[in-house]
Design an enzyme around this catalytic site. Structure first.
Site, PDB file in Angstrom:
ATOM      1  CG  ASN A 171      -0.999  22.811 -83.867  1.00  0.00           C
ATOM      2  OD1 ASN A 171      -0.664  22.665 -82.692  1.00  0.00           O
ATOM      3  ND2 ASN A 171      -1.704  21.891 -84.518  1.00  0.00           N
ATOM      4  CD  GLU A 172       0.128  18.121 -83.429  1.00  0.00           C
ATOM      5  OE1 GLU A 172      -0.620  17.562 -84.248  1.00  0.00           O
ATOM      6  OE2 GLU A 172       0.162  17.814 -82.223  1.00  0.00           O
ATOM      7  CE1 TYR A 238      -3.239  15.722 -76.509  1.00  0.00           C
ATOM      8  CE2 TYR A 238      -1.893  15.873 -78.494  1.00  0.00           C
ATOM      9  CZ  TYR A 238      -2.782  16.441 -77.603  1.00  0.00           C
ATOM     10  OH  TYR A 238      -3.219  17.730 -77.799  1.00  0.00           O
ATOM     11  CD  GLU A 284      -1.818  20.503 -79.164  1.00  0.00           C
ATOM     12  OE1 GLU A 284      -2.148  19.316 -79.351  1.00  0.00           O
ATOM     13  OE2 GLU A 284      -1.945  21.397 -80.013  1.00  0.00           O
TER      14      GLU A 284
HETATM   15  O1  AHR Z   1      -5.646  18.490 -78.966  1.00  0.00           O
HETATM   16  C1  AHR Z   1      -6.117  17.799 -80.081  1.00  0.00           C
HETATM   17  C2  AHR Z   1      -5.193  17.869 -81.284  1.00  0.00           C
HETATM   18  O2  AHR Z   1      -4.040  17.130 -81.030  1.00  0.00           O
HETATM   19  C3  AHR Z   1      -4.662  19.228 -81.656  1.00  0.00           C
HETATM   20  O3  AHR Z   1      -5.544  19.911 -82.476  1.00  0.00           O
HETATM   21  C4  AHR Z   1      -3.419  18.913 -82.402  1.00  0.00           C
HETATM   22  O4  AHR Z   1      -2.445  19.916 -82.302  1.00  0.00           O
HETATM   23  C5  AHR Z   1      -2.967  17.593 -81.810  1.00  0.00           C
HETATM   24  O5  AHR Z   1      -2.701  16.669 -82.808  1.00  0.00           O
END
Ligand code: AHR
Length: 497
Positions: A171-172, A238, A284
């Site tokens: 992840n990331e 996001y 995500e």
């Molecule tokens: O969803 C919150 C966080 O956002 C997750 O843990 C991460 O993968 C992203 O930076």
């Protein structure tokens, strides 16, 4: 008058239902206090699952659920979360500076997926974890022979292999907040090593490479190095802003991300003669700006979502439908308490604004995406928004005030259209379905509220909800005039003769 022209003869492609996926992580009150709660609570079942939360999640028809992280996974040792609960140990979680009790582990997650009727998607720990640990996890979940980890699963009461298909390679791993983050070169080399070994153990698994935003140098290098070894490339996004226009328009960045990412994948596949398809996964995505930087272990990132956020979420979902060819899956981050559509307290829960567009999209979207052309008044950024918009989108404008996506069923008897009106005024539009179509019936569902800043809360849980939309202002055989209310999301269902 604005126009929304739907071309019944121009199918974009098949919409994969996996784009309505979810994500839960061991973070804040997502799992503990959200998915599970005190066993003596009147809200939990005998496994500790919160019945109210599970019921609200079932309404979303999630086809897939990603777990256990997120940042959390990069320090998570799955073995800590199996076996009798009384013999599990609490561990320090460095991602969120929390204590992980390990009450909810692999078998509990699968039980939860079964409860929701959703498919599990697991992410490997490529931070502090080892390849050996990853191999053991796949063997524990999917092994059907007489081997140590498959037998451990049997010992723990699960005779049949779970048959987990989707596995994320970290992840990331590009971010320095990620425990054990790496350079792109180091990640690609490591992920290749893991992919080759994991496929030997289980050739049926589908591997997801850890991408970034879809257009970065990280994505480019990882795609070039891994395209031969993986099935999917994942990206995250996001968006959001205190500024209304930036907030509701930022999700259009996802459209650019998917296209850029898909183009890099196509280039790599072509140049390297890779025959198998590699598709994009938005593993995500969500609106997240108000609580960015909040790293408290307790109520971490509990975003309160406004109607404007719901418009943004509806736009993401429209983008996903329009880009259904390269996009295989998308997972809203996250589902309970953390940035989420569902908010709990000890004695109840409510659903936030973003729950409603997600629920409607997941339930109403049909199998084939159709080409839609929108002509509407536009918004243009007149200041220098690039300085304050997290996702730089100003160059993609001017932006029509209406955003639309349409789908149809196999025999083209029904068309559903999702229309986001981001204008602060009503917008009247002619919705056309082509000269050969005859509209027999129209039904409308509406998400709106008194103001773009309206929110739901425990005290007022229904400020933002779904109601029946108004009837068309006028209707002919192949078109209708519709008044889309200010700052709203409308779902039109057209039954054709
Ligand atoms: O969803 C919150 C966080 O956002 C997750 O843990 C991460 O993968 C992203 O930076």
């Amino acid at each position: 008058m604005s126009t929304i022209r739907i071309d019944l003869d121009r199918a974009i492609g098949t919409v994969d239902r996996q784009i309505f996926g979810g994500f839960i992580e061991h973070e804040g009150r997502s799992i503990y206090g959200g998915v599970v709660d005190r066993i003596d609570s009147p809200l939990t079942d005998d496994r500790g699952f919160r019945a109210d939360v599970a019921a609200a999640l079932k309404e979303l028809y999630l086809p897939i659920l990603r777990w256990p992280g997120g940042n959390f996974v990069s320090g998570y040792h799955w073995v800590d979360g199996i076996g009798p609960q009384e013999s599990r140990h609490p561990r320090l979680d460095l991602a969120w500076n929390a204590v992980e009790p390990n009450r909810f582990g692999t078998d509990e997650f699968f039980a939860y997926c079964a409860e929701l009727g959703t498919e599990p998607y697991l992410c490997f720990n490529m931070g502090t974890g080892t390849l050996d640990e990853a191999l053991a996890w796949v063997e524990y979940c999917n092994g059907d022979r007489d081997t140590y980890w498959a037998n451990k699963r049997r010992e723990n009461g699960h005779d049949k292999p779970y048959g987990v298909r989707y596995w994320g390679l970290g992840n990331e791993m590009w971010g320095d907040w990620q425990v054990g983050h790496m350079t792109a070169e180091a990640y690609a080399a490591e992920a290749k090593r893991w992919a080759l070994a994991l496929r030997r153990l289980d050739p049926e698994i589908r591997l997801v490479a850890c991408g970034r935003n879809g257009w970065s140098d990280w994505d480019q290098l990882v795609i070039d190095e891994l395209v031969r070894y993986v099935d999917y490339h994942s990206i995250h996004m996001y968006s959001g802003s205190d500024d209304y226009w930036s907030n509701v328009l930022s999700p259009l960045q996802a459209e650019r991300s998917i296209k850029a990412c898909a183009a890099m994948i196509e280039r790599a596949r072509y140049v390297q003669h890779v025959a198998h398809p590699v598709r994009v996964i938005y593993d995500e995505w969500n609106v997240w700006f108000a609580t960015r930087g909040d790293r408290r272990a307790d109520r971490v990132v509990e975003e309160r979502h406004t109607l404007a956020d719901a418009l943004a979420v509806a736009t993401y979902l429209n983008v996903f439908v329009r880009n259904c060819v390269p996009l295989h899956m998308a997972n809203m981050a996250q589902m309970v308490n953390v940035l989420a559509p569902i908010v709990t307290a000890d004695d109840g829960m409510f659903v936030q604004a973003i729950y409603h567009p997600f629920r409607l999209a997941s339930r109403r979207t049909l199998g084939t995406a159709l080409d839609v052309w929108v002509d509407a008044p536009v918004h243009e950024f007149s200041d220098i928004p690039d300085d304050r918009v997290v996702n730089r989108i100003a160059d993609m404008g001017p932006f029509p005030l209406l955003d639309a996506a349409a789908t149809t069923d196999e025999d083209r008897r029904t068309v559903v259209v999702s229309v986001v009106n981001r204008s602060l005024d009503d917008v009247r539009a002619r919705v056309e379905v082509g000269p050969r179509a005859r509209i027999a019936r129209v039904a409308a569902e509406l998400i709106d509220a008194p103001s773009e800043d309206s929110v739901n809360s425990f005290d007022a849980p229904d400020v933002i909800r779904v109601t029946d939309g108004a009837a068309p202002v006028a209707q002919s055989e192949s078109a209708l005039d519709y008044a889309f209310p200010a700052h709203s999301v409308t779902w039109l269902r057209l039954e054709l003769e």
